[in-house]
Design a protein around this motif. Structure first.
Motif, PDB file in Angstrom:
ATOM      1  N   UNK A  49       0.536  -1.331  -0.097  1.00  0.00           N
ATOM      2  CA  UNK A  49      -0.019  -0.303   0.434  1.00  0.00           C
ATOM      3  C   UNK A  49       0.582   1.348  -0.188  1.00  0.00           C
ATOM      4  N   UNK A  50       1.861   1.546   0.698  1.00  0.00           N
ATOM      5  CA  UNK A  50       2.658   2.402   0.872  1.00  0.00           C
ATOM      6  C   UNK A  50       3.106   2.703  -1.013  1.00  0.00           C
ATOM      7  N   UNK A  51       3.752   1.453  -1.210  1.00  0.00           N
ATOM      8  CA  UNK A  51       4.403   1.612  -2.476  1.00  0.00           C
ATOM      9  C   UNK A  51       3.391   1.981  -3.757  1.00  0.00           C
ATOM     10  N   UNK A  52       1.711   1.920  -3.401  1.00  0.00           N
ATOM     11  CA  UNK A  52       0.878   2.707  -4.644  1.00  0.00           C
ATOM     12  C   UNK A  52       1.117   3.458  -4.065  1.00  0.00           C
ATOM     13  N   UNK A  53       1.109   4.089  -2.516  1.00  0.00           N
ATOM     14  CA  UNK A  53       0.738   5.410  -1.939  1.00  0.00           C
ATOM     15  C   UNK A  53       2.453   6.209  -2.820  1.00  0.00           C
ATOM     16  N   UNK A  54       3.521   5.964  -2.369  1.00  0.00           N
ATOM     17  CA  UNK A  54       4.315   6.881  -3.107  1.00  0.00           C
ATOM     18  C   UNK A  54       3.795   6.959  -4.522  1.00  0.00           C
ATOM     19  N   UNK A  55       4.203   5.929  -5.288  1.00  0.00           N
ATOM     20  CA  UNK A  55       3.679   6.324  -6.838  1.00  0.00           C
ATOM     21  C   UNK A  55       2.928   7.166  -7.088  1.00  0.00           C
ATOM     22  N   UNK A  56       2.530   7.169  -6.103  1.00  0.00           N
ATOM     23  CA  UNK A  56       0.560   8.336  -6.276  1.00  0.00           C
ATOM     24  C   UNK A  56       0.645   9.797  -6.259  1.00  0.00           C
ATOM     25  N   UNK A  57       2.109  10.094  -5.146  1.00  0.00           N
ATOM     26  CA  UNK A  57       2.485  10.951  -5.028  1.00  0.00           C
ATOM     27  C   UNK A  57       3.143  11.929  -5.896  1.00  0.00           C
ATOM     28  N   UNK A  58       3.089  13.695  -5.713  1.00  0.00           N
ATOM     29  CA  UNK A  58       3.663  14.065  -7.359  1.00  0.00           C
ATOM     30  C   UNK A  58       5.436  14.032  -6.439  1.00  0.00           C
ATOM     31  N   UNK A  59       5.885  14.291  -7.861  1.00  0.00           N
ATOM     32  CA  UNK A  59       6.896  13.791  -7.782  1.00  0.00           C
ATOM     33  C   UNK A  59       7.412  15.295  -7.137  1.00  0.00           C
ATOM     34  N   UNK A  60       7.057  16.031  -7.817  1.00  0.00           N
ATOM     35  CA  UNK A  60       7.564  17.511  -6.473  1.00  0.00           C
ATOM     36  C   UNK A  60       7.033  17.773  -4.828  1.00  0.00           C
ATOM     37  N   UNK A  61       6.469  16.415  -4.610  1.00  0.00           N
ATOM     38  CA  UNK A  61       6.879  16.375  -2.836  1.00  0.00           C
ATOM     39  C   UNK A  61       8.179  15.708  -2.434  1.00  0.00           C
ATOM     40  N   UNK A  62       8.774  16.798  -1.955  1.00  0.00           N
ATOM     41  CA  UNK A  62      10.168  16.059  -1.132  1.00  0.00           C
ATOM     42  C   UNK A  62      10.194  14.722  -0.687  1.00  0.00           C
ATOM     43  N   UNK A  63       9.472  14.380   0.531  1.00  0.00           N
ATOM     44  CA  UNK A  63       9.377  12.773   1.039  1.00  0.00           C
ATOM     45  C   UNK A  63       9.256  11.911  -0.252  1.00  0.00           C
ATOM     46  N   UNK A  64       8.412  12.081  -1.742  1.00  0.00           N
ATOM     47  CA  UNK A  64       8.553  11.064  -2.259  1.00  0.00           C
ATOM     48  C   UNK A  64       9.513  10.019  -2.659  1.00  0.00           C
ATOM     49  N   UNK A  65      10.334  10.334  -2.606  1.00  0.00           N
ATOM     50  CA  UNK A  65      11.770  10.189  -3.077  1.00  0.00           C
ATOM     51  C   UNK A  65      12.666   9.368  -2.344  1.00  0.00           C
ATOM     52  N   UNK A  66      11.899  10.390  -1.265  1.00  0.00           N
ATOM     53  CA  UNK A  66      12.782   9.252   0.320  1.00  0.00           C
ATOM     54  C   UNK A  66      11.907   8.277   1.145  1.00  0.00           C
ATOM     55  N   UNK A  67      10.520   8.215   0.294  1.00  0.00           N
ATOM     56  CA  UNK A  67       9.523   6.839   0.917  1.00  0.00           C
ATOM     57  C   UNK A  67      10.079   5.545   0.464  1.00  0.00           C
ATOM     58  N   UNK A  68      10.058   6.534  -1.677  1.00  0.00           N
ATOM     59  CA  UNK A  68      10.808   4.689  -2.801  1.00  0.00           C
ATOM     60  C   UNK A  68      11.919   4.572  -2.140  1.00  0.00           C
ATOM     61  N   UNK A  69      12.836   5.137  -1.993  1.00  0.00           N
ATOM     62  CA  UNK A  69      13.851   4.428  -1.383  1.00  0.00           C
ATOM     63  C   UNK A  69      13.950   3.797  -0.374  1.00  0.00           C
ATOM     64  N   UNK A  70      13.178   4.334   0.503  1.00  0.00           N
ATOM     65  CA  UNK A  70      13.089   2.959   1.795  1.00  0.00           C
ATOM     66  C   UNK A  70      12.253   1.798   1.348  1.00  0.00           C
ATOM     67  N   UNK A  71      11.254   2.246   0.712  1.00  0.00           N
ATOM     68  CA  UNK A  71      10.003   0.916   0.258  1.00  0.00           C
ATOM     69  C   UNK A  71      11.656   0.152  -0.392  1.00  0.00           C
ATOM     70  N   UNK A  72      11.757   0.817  -1.337  1.00  0.00           N
ATOM     71  CA  UNK A  72      13.374  -0.313  -2.471  1.00  0.00           C
ATOM     72  C   UNK A  72      13.841  -1.709  -1.428  1.00  0.00           C
ATOM     73  N   UNK A  73      14.078  -0.568  -0.261  1.00  0.00           N
ATOM     74  CA  UNK A  73      14.894  -1.350   0.963  1.00  0.00           C
ATOM     75  C   UNK A  73      14.618  -2.061   0.990  1.00  0.00           C
ATOM     76  N   UNK A  74      13.544  -2.034   1.641  1.00  0.00           N
ATOM     77  CA  UNK A  74      11.531  -2.854   2.079  1.00  0.00           C
ATOM     78  C   UNK A  74      11.710  -4.338   1.048  1.00  0.00           C
ATOM     79  N   UNK A  75      11.468  -3.975   0.253  1.00  0.00           N
ATOM     80  CA  UNK A  75      11.474  -5.469  -0.918  1.00  0.00           C
ATOM     81  C   UNK A  75      12.279  -5.703  -0.721  1.00  0.00           C
ATOM     82  N   UNK A  76      13.821  -4.883  -0.918  1.00  0.00           N
ATOM     83  CA  UNK A  76      14.689  -5.975  -1.051  1.00  0.00           C
ATOM     84  C   UNK A  76      15.236  -6.914  -0.009  1.00  0.00           C
TER      85      UNK A  76
END
Length: 1505
Positions: A49-76
């Motif tokens: 759900x977090x991954x889906x939510x993060x993808x839906x966030x606007x690219x201009x939102x500063x936290x989007x990249x941080x959340x996506x990177x963290x989600x990537x680490x959790x998937x790994x």
């Protein structure tokens, strides 16, 4: 020997190696956990759900990249547990999106990029070594990160660490040194910028140590090992007592210190290694990798034990390894196999010092378990098999258990099979196999073992790099193997090679702990070399090196015992030349110490006791102190008792014990001692695994003891064994030169045996032994050329195999021996391979003979002939006179045709000493007269009348030898038609001119008679080396051959030799004589006479006259030969060449029958070589000759033979003996019989082979049985025969006609009523016009030739029928056919059907047509039916009155009738297919066919009765 696996380095859990991503994750998790986001990673739905939510966030939102990177680490992280590819794809997707929306200038960009690199690295590790692109992506990303300007220190440190690990992995894949160097640099930088309190620093230091160790493995630079240890020491300081990495750090530091000890030898390093490993175990008993640390501790303790020999170390090592095994879970099979291997190695090391059998038994047991647990594809399996082999080898050395030695060899072989050709350990495994094969050879005496041992040792060296730490050991082992083979085979090149290899071993390891062993090996080689050279310098060198070895040797009793034993042997050998009691005292002292240090069950105990006994015997021979010989006997008896039965070395020991008892008998004269000596000699002689040379020596000593004991029956048995062993000592598996060398010391054995047989009243046996024990090498060559057609009928494959083996042996034996003068191991391997193949061929020949002799009817195949064979095959025209000269007695045995026993004539006026004196007297005469040289010019002028004379030699020879024999034979003077006699002398008499023996000059006139005082007045003399060579049945292939032409070779000015003035005149005069007689001759003179051309012309000529320089090389007999314009036509070349036409040779050269004084019974001269090459009669010379008188004598010889030539066959070599006798008489009359003249005509003599009488005898035997009425020949193979012998096709057909003539004569002599020959098929007209025309011309010539008055058909009353479609023949051939048939139409004794042009279909068609025509004419008669008999009566053979066909023979191996006599072949016709080509088909191919026919006839008669 190779024993250990590499120690196991433990990677601590906190280290980034091999999982660099783990620390990065912890770092990022810490950041996120500080309050930016709170995520329950275990909740799968929440993460998605977090991954889906993060993808839906606007690219201009500063936290989007941080959340996506963290989600990537959790998937790994989740993928690491789930292995779900969707998680991995989501991780990549999240990381890439985070990077895509983050500007490179932002502070978080380095972290995001780093985490993507970690992901690529992780995916690479899923397929390490193969998924290279992912590793390259990771490295590229990490390199990009460290070059970003805004990267913070913590991320930079982590990235440098991960980049270092990635480069290290790429180094393992590609092997590029720069990668590991960069890895070290980046790891050092990562450590340097990290806080000293960072928890991951101990792991990073360990990684740095691992990288330095990797580079050390590549460069062998000790500085890298120092850096490894320094890094590990820093890691140990950084890791506290409770740090989870501490046991791993202690383990790795212990391993590195042990490795540095192995390179530098600093005792403190191995001590510290053991301390650190023991601390890891003691302080962290519950650590998960304790079994691994226990294994490493065991290894370090074992390494220190190898240095100190302290039992406590090896005991502790075994305990540690046992604990490691016990604490390994059963399911961890791979680790269990490793630890069992280490445990086995430790038990093996303890056994080396303890010599307790239980240790090596346990080693074998655990090694076997380790091997069983190791998969076949595991790269460690070859090493573990090798270690198992080592343990089995050690057990054999302890208990002399051959089964364990066989197990060792099997383990090594499997290890080699499973090893890669470029494997690091393969050279050592090969060397271990070689060592075991040497040990097996010591026990069994199998030469194949020692050959293979040398081959694998050479291969080991060829596969080794120059810096291989075991290279010195490999060279030493190879040298030892060469030494063992020298001891068995006696090849001096082996001892030279041994010394060379052992010196190289010492040069390669000047400070090695094994140097004492290398020095001892070298000393042994010098000691054995002394046995050949008797040069005291060699034995002095041996003792010097062994004394040096003793000073350097460790105190372990196992090595000291070996060194003491060997130096004792050297002192004993030196005593043989110095006769200094101090040497033998040193020998006894050293041997006694060696025996005391050797356990009773040790495999070397028997050998050391035997050597001790030999030393006591040596001292007894000097002191005559009975206590010494008693102690010798006691030690030697113990030696034999401790050695298992069947060991080859028992032969030596039994002979040595026999020698000691015989020595005591000589002192005490006790018959018991003599009987015991005889018994031990007999056991040694009959022990088949023993070396033939030792068994032969023992059998001779056995025979001598029996003679002294007056035990004639056992003496005969002893000599029987000795005579059978004679050929084995100079066996076919050696070059001919080596065989002659082997025979030099035993050349008189047959004469000794014969003399003993005569003493025992066994004259027939004496003849047989003289046959078997002389001319061994020439007899071997002749056996290799035995016709195999009879065998081929029984087993074609076996015959072909034997033929191939014979050809290989003849080629290898005649080839010049190769020596390596360089250190090039490839060249040495090549030479070794040749020698090994030669020996393998020799063994295969032996095996084949055993198989053949197991076939019914072949029980005596190629076995020596018995006396009764000789009585039926010797010539009727005169006796063969064997003259046996020996120290025991001198006798003559005369074999006469048909006599059941040889006539014995005792020669009481000659002795061996007198004969030897006559030989020396003649030699002095020839030397003073300058006649014992190679040139031929100016002989008469060079005779020194003041020197020793030849007349007294000939006079004594007449009085003491020849005249008593002639009187015994009741021969009287016969100068008109003297009988033949064949002299077969032995010993010194082989060098004396028996044919010229007599009283010459003034002495012969005392009685007033000119006759009766020399051999010439009684007999015509010829010589025979043996009876077998005289009646050589294979020469019957040429016995009826027509003279083809004579080759005349003249060399008056051979480069490098003295001029021969009369050569040109000599060959020209002979050429003129043959031209006058309309006989072809070829002259090769001067530059025309090249080796190639002379050899080529010899193949085409039946007679050859060689007027040129000749040289006899007694050192290398096969290099003897005739010098022509461009070099030497060597004997080795001559005997390898098939001279199909060879018949007669006149060697108008010097010393062509001189012989070798060291081998009087081996006929080592050019004349014997020419006989072996296929010539039936050879005139040769015993010393240098005067070419002016030789020219005259040659003229007279040829004139005599030409005057008696056959109208069809031309001159015959059977007249050569009378021709030479006549020519010498003429020369003798011309120049007189004073001493100078005797030297001119006395050297000429003749050697020949008897064949026609043998043929007559065989034909008479065959004629006593049923004879076929009609024999037909399908003459196939003329063209293949021509191609095989490099002849033109027409010559093949011409030779085929000669074969037809031979066989036709044989059939007629057997009273065969009808012979049919398929000469030309109607289908043959399809061949080339040139071949058909040539055949037609040949037909015209031979048809008319056959039918001439006095020729074969006229002589036997044969009517010629040419059957076939004669209208197809050219007109000239038809005329010849008509004339030939007309000439023989009145002959009625036999029929010869010549089928040309013919096919059976044409004959049957013609017969049917004739039958129909006849039936039509009788159409008005009552019974017009056509019957089988009607057709049969119209066949061409029936019209010619031919009887029914009994035998049809087809040559060349093809098994079909090819449209020949198809109607005539019925159920009673014997069809015979033989592999010989028609021109080669001879009497001995025909005999088995007739015998088979006779057997079938008798069988039918028996069934009817």
């Amino acid at each position: 020997m190779l024993t250990s696996n590499a120690p196991v380095v433990i990677s601590p859990d906190c280290s980034l190696s091999p999982n660099p991503q783990s620390v990065a994750d912890e770092h990022l998790s810490g950041e996120i956990g500080e309050g930016r986001c709170t995520i329950y990673d275990s909740d799968e739905k929440a993460l998605q759900a977090l991954f889906t939510t993060a993808q839906a966030l606007s690219d201009s939102l500063p936290e989007k990249a941080t959340v996506l990177n963290h989600v990537g680490n959790q998937f790994r992280r989740r993928f690491e547990f789930s292995k779900d590819q969707n998680d991995l794809e989501n991780a990549f997707s999240a990381h890439r999106k985070a990077i895509d929306i983050t500007a490179e200038r932002l502070d978080d960009f380095p972290q995001f990029l780093h985490d993507l690199g970690v992901l690529f690295y992780m995916r690479y590790e899923l397929q390490p070594g193969t998924n290279i692109p992912d590793m390259e992506h990771a490295i590229t990303i990490f390199e990009r990160v460290i070059n970003l300007p805004q990267v913070n220190v913590s991320v930079l440190a982590m990235t440098l660490n991960n980049l270092a690990h990635s480069l290290q992995h790429r180094f393992e894949c590609r092997g590029v040194l720069k990668d590991i160097e960069d890895a070290i640099n980046f790891q050092q930088k990562a450590i340097s910028i990290s806080p000293s309190s960072a928890p991951y620093l101990p792991g990073w230091q360990i990684s740095l140590g691992n990288f330095c160790e990797c580079r050390f493995e590549c460069t062998d630079d000790v500085d890298d090992l120092h850096q490894t240890i320094t890094a590990q020491q820093h890691a140990l300081v950084l890791a506290g007592n409770d740090d989870i990495t501490r046991p791993a750090v202690l383990n790795n530091l212990g391993i590195s210190l042990a490795r540095r000890f192995e390179h530098m030898g600093e005792q403190c390093d191995i001590n510290s290694s053991i301390t650190f490993l023991q601390t890891a175990i003691d302080d962290h008993p519950s650590y998960s990798d304790i079994p691994e640390i226990l294994t490493n501790l065991g290894r370090s303790l074992r390494v220190r034990f190898e240095s100190t020999s302290e039992f406590t170390d090896i005991d502790r090592a075994i305990i540690a390894c046992q604990k490691a095994v016990e604490s390994t879970p059963p399911h961890e099979v791979e680790k269990l196999a490793v630890r069992l291997n280490d445990l086995g190695n430790s038990f093996g090391h303890r056994f080396e010092l303890s010599q307790i059998a239980a240790d090596i038994e346990e080693a074998i047991k655990v090694h076997q378990s380790s091997v069983m647990l190791t998969p076949e594809k595991d790269p460690e399996l070859p090493v573990r098999l090798n270690n198992l082999g080592n343990s089995c080898q050690c057990y054999f050395e302890c208990a002399s258990d051959l089964d364990q030695l066989a197990s060792a060899i099997l383990s090594y072989r499997k290890a080699i099979y499973l090893s890669d050709e470029d494997g690091d350990f393969l050279p050592e495994i090969l060397s271990n196999l070689g060592t075991s094969l040497v040990a097996h050879f010591e026990c069994t005496g199998l030469v194949s073992d020692i050959d293979e041992a040398i081959a694998v040792h050479q291969r080991a060296i060829s596969l080794s790099a120059d810096d291989n730490q075991h290279l010195a050991a490999l060279y030493n082992n190879l040298g030892n193997a060469c030494l063992w083979r020298f001891e068995r085979m006696g090849d001096t090149s082996d001892i030279e090679q041994a010394i060379s290899f052992q010196q190289k071993a010492i040069a390669l390891s000047p400070k090695d702990a094994d140097v004492p062993q290398w020095l001892d090996s070298l000393a042994n080689s010098f000691s054995y070399k002394f046995e050949i050279t008797r040069d005291q310098n060699d034995i002095d060198k041996a003792i010097k090196e062994q004394q040096k070895a003793l000073k350097l040797a460790p105190k372990g009793e196992a090595s000291l015992a070996r060194l003491l034993n060997n130096i004792g042997n050297s002192f004993a050998r030196r005593f043989e030349v110095t006769d200094n009691l101090d040497d033998v005292q040193e020998a006894i002292s050293a041997h006694e110490k060696a025996v005391r240090m050797t356990p009773d069950s040790h495999s070397e105990m028997a050998s050391r006791l035997n050597n001790l006994g030999n030393s006591f015997q040596c001292r007894f021979e000097k002191t005559r102190d009975l206590s010494d010989i008693d102690q010798a006997i006691s030690a030697q008896q113990r030696a034999i008792q401790s050695l298992p039965h069947g060991y080859a070395s028992r032969t030596h020991m039994l002979e040595n014990l026999g020698n000691s008892f015989y020595s005591r008998f000589e002192h005490s004269q006790s018959l018991t001692d003599l009987q015991t000596a005889s018994h031990n000699y007999s056991q040694a002689a009959l022990l088949t695994p023993g070396p033939p040379s030792v068994r032969l020596s023992a059998s001779q000593r056995w025979a001598n003891c029996c003679r002294e004991l007056n035990e004639s029956v056992e003496m005969i048995q002893a000599y029987t064994v000795a005579i059978e062993l004679l050929p084995q000592t100079a066996w076919l598996d050696k070059p001919i030169t080596d065989r002659f060398s082997e025979l030099a010391s035993i050349s008189n054995l047959s004469s000794e045996a014969a003399a003993s047989a005569i003493l025992a009243g066994r004259n027939e046996l004496a003849v047989e032994w003289l046959e078997q024990g002389r001319c061994i090498v020439w007899n071997q060559i002749n056996k290799l050329r035995t016709p195999l057609d009879v065998l081929r009928e029984a087993d074609e494959n076996l015959a072909d195999d034997l033929l191939r083996t014979a050809q290989a042996l003849e080629y290898a034996g005649s080839r010049p021996k190769r020596f390596s003068v360089s250190d090039n191991i490839s060249e040495k391997i090549s030479i070794q391979d040749e020698a090994q193949k030669h020996r393998q061929s020799g063994q295969h020949w032996n095996d084949l003979l055993n198989i053949i002799r197991g076939l019914s009817g072949f029980e005596h195949f190629l076995k020596p002939k018995n006396y009764f064979y000789f009585t039926e095959t010797v010539p009727e025209s005169g006796p063969i006179v064997l003259i046996n000269i020996h120290e025991l007695r001198c006798d003559s045995l005369v074999i006469t045709h048909g006599e059941s026993t040889p006539k014995h004539i005792s020669l009481e006026n000659i002795s061996y000493g007198k004969a030897a004196h006559l030989q020396k007297q003649l030699k002095r005469c020839l030397i003073v007269s300058k006649l014992r040289v190679e040139s031929r010019a100016g002989r008469l002028a060079s005779v020194n009348s003041d020197g020793p004379a030849i007349a007294p030699v000939l006079s004594e020879l007449w009085i003491s030898v020849v005249k008593p024999i002639l009187d015994g034979l009741r021969l009287s003077v016969n100068t008109v038609n003297p009988p033949r006699i064949w002299w077969c002398p032995t010993g010194p008499l082989t060098f004396l001119p028996i044919h010229a023996a007599g009283i010459y000059g003034h002495s012969s006139q005392i009685s007033g008679s000119r006759f009766g005082f020399n051999t010439f007045d009684y007999v015509v003399s010829s010589y025979a080396a043996t009876i077998t060579t005289l009646i050589d049945k294979d020469s019957m292939r040429h016995s009826s051959s027509k003279f083809t032409r004579i080759l005349l070779v003249g060399q008056s000015n051979t480069p490098g030799f003295e001029q021969i003035k009369h050569t040109t005149t000599e060959v020209q005069n002979i050429h003129n004589n043959f031209s006058v007689s309309c006989l072809p001759s070829t002259i090769l003179h001067g530059q025309e006479a090249t080796v190639r051309l002379v050899l080529q012309e010899m193949k085409m000529s039946s007679w050859v006259h060689l007027a040129c320089h000749a040289a006899q090389d007694t050192f290398n007999p096969m290099s003897s030969g005739f010098y022509v314009h461009d070099g030497c036509l060597e004997l080795s070349t001559l005997i390898q060449t098939q001279f199909q036409q060879a018949d007669f040779a006149f060697l108008s050269s010097c010393e062509t029958s001189t012989g070798d004084e060291d081998l009087p019974n081996e006929a080592v001269h050019l004349a014997a070589g020419m006989l072996s090459a296929g010539y039936c009669s050879v005139i040769a010379t015993m010393w240098a000759i005067d070419d002016s008188y030789t020219s005259s004598l040659a003229q007279d010889v040829y004139s005599y033979m030409l005057q008696r030539r056959d109208e069809y066959q031309g001159p015959k070599s059977i007249h050569a003996a009378y021709a030479l006798h006549h020519a010498v008489q003429l020369l003798k009359t011309k120049i007189g019989d004073n001493d100078a003249s005797l030297l001119l005509w006395a050297p000429f003599w003749l050697r020949d082979k008897i064949n026609s009488k043998v043929r007559n005898f065989l034909l008479r035997v065959l004629a006593t049985g049923p004879i076929p009425r009609h024999v037909a020949f399908l003459m196939d193979g003329n063209r293949r025969y021509a191609r095989m012998n490099h002849k033109v096709i027409l010559q093949g057909h011409t030779d085929g006609f000669m074969a037809l003539r031979r066989l036709l004569e044989v059939c007629l002599r057997l009273n065969v009523q009808c012979v049919s020959a398929y000469a030309f098929s109607i289908e043959n007209f399809k061949r080339s016009p040139e071949e058909v025309d040539g055949l037609m011309g040949l037909a015209v010539e031979k048809l008319l030739e056959l039918c001439q008055n006095g020729e074969l058909l006229d002589q036997y009353g044969v009517r010629l029928n040419v059957i076939g479609n004669k209208e197809l023949l050219p007109e000239r051939v038809q005329r010849a056919v008509k004339e030939a048939e007309g000439r023989t139409r009145h002959n009625k004794r036999a029929i010869f059907n010549l089928c040309m042009p013919y096919t059976s279909r044409d004959e049957i068609t013609t017969a049917v047509q004739s039958t129909v025509r006849n039936a039509v004419k009788k159409i008005d008669e009552a019974d017009p039916d056509i019957t089988e008999e009607d057709i049969d009566a119209q066949l061409m053979t029936s019209l010619g009155s031919s009887p029914p066909l009994d035998i049809l023979i087809r040559t060349s191996g093809v098994k079909r009738l090819s449209d020949f006599l198809l109607w005539q072949c019925c159920e009673d016709t014997q069809l015979q297919f033989t592999s010989a080509y028609w021109p080669d088909f001879s009497l001995f191919d025909f005999i088995p066919i007739i015998l088979d026919y006779q057997r079938k006839v008798w069988a039918r008669q028996a069934s009817l009765s």
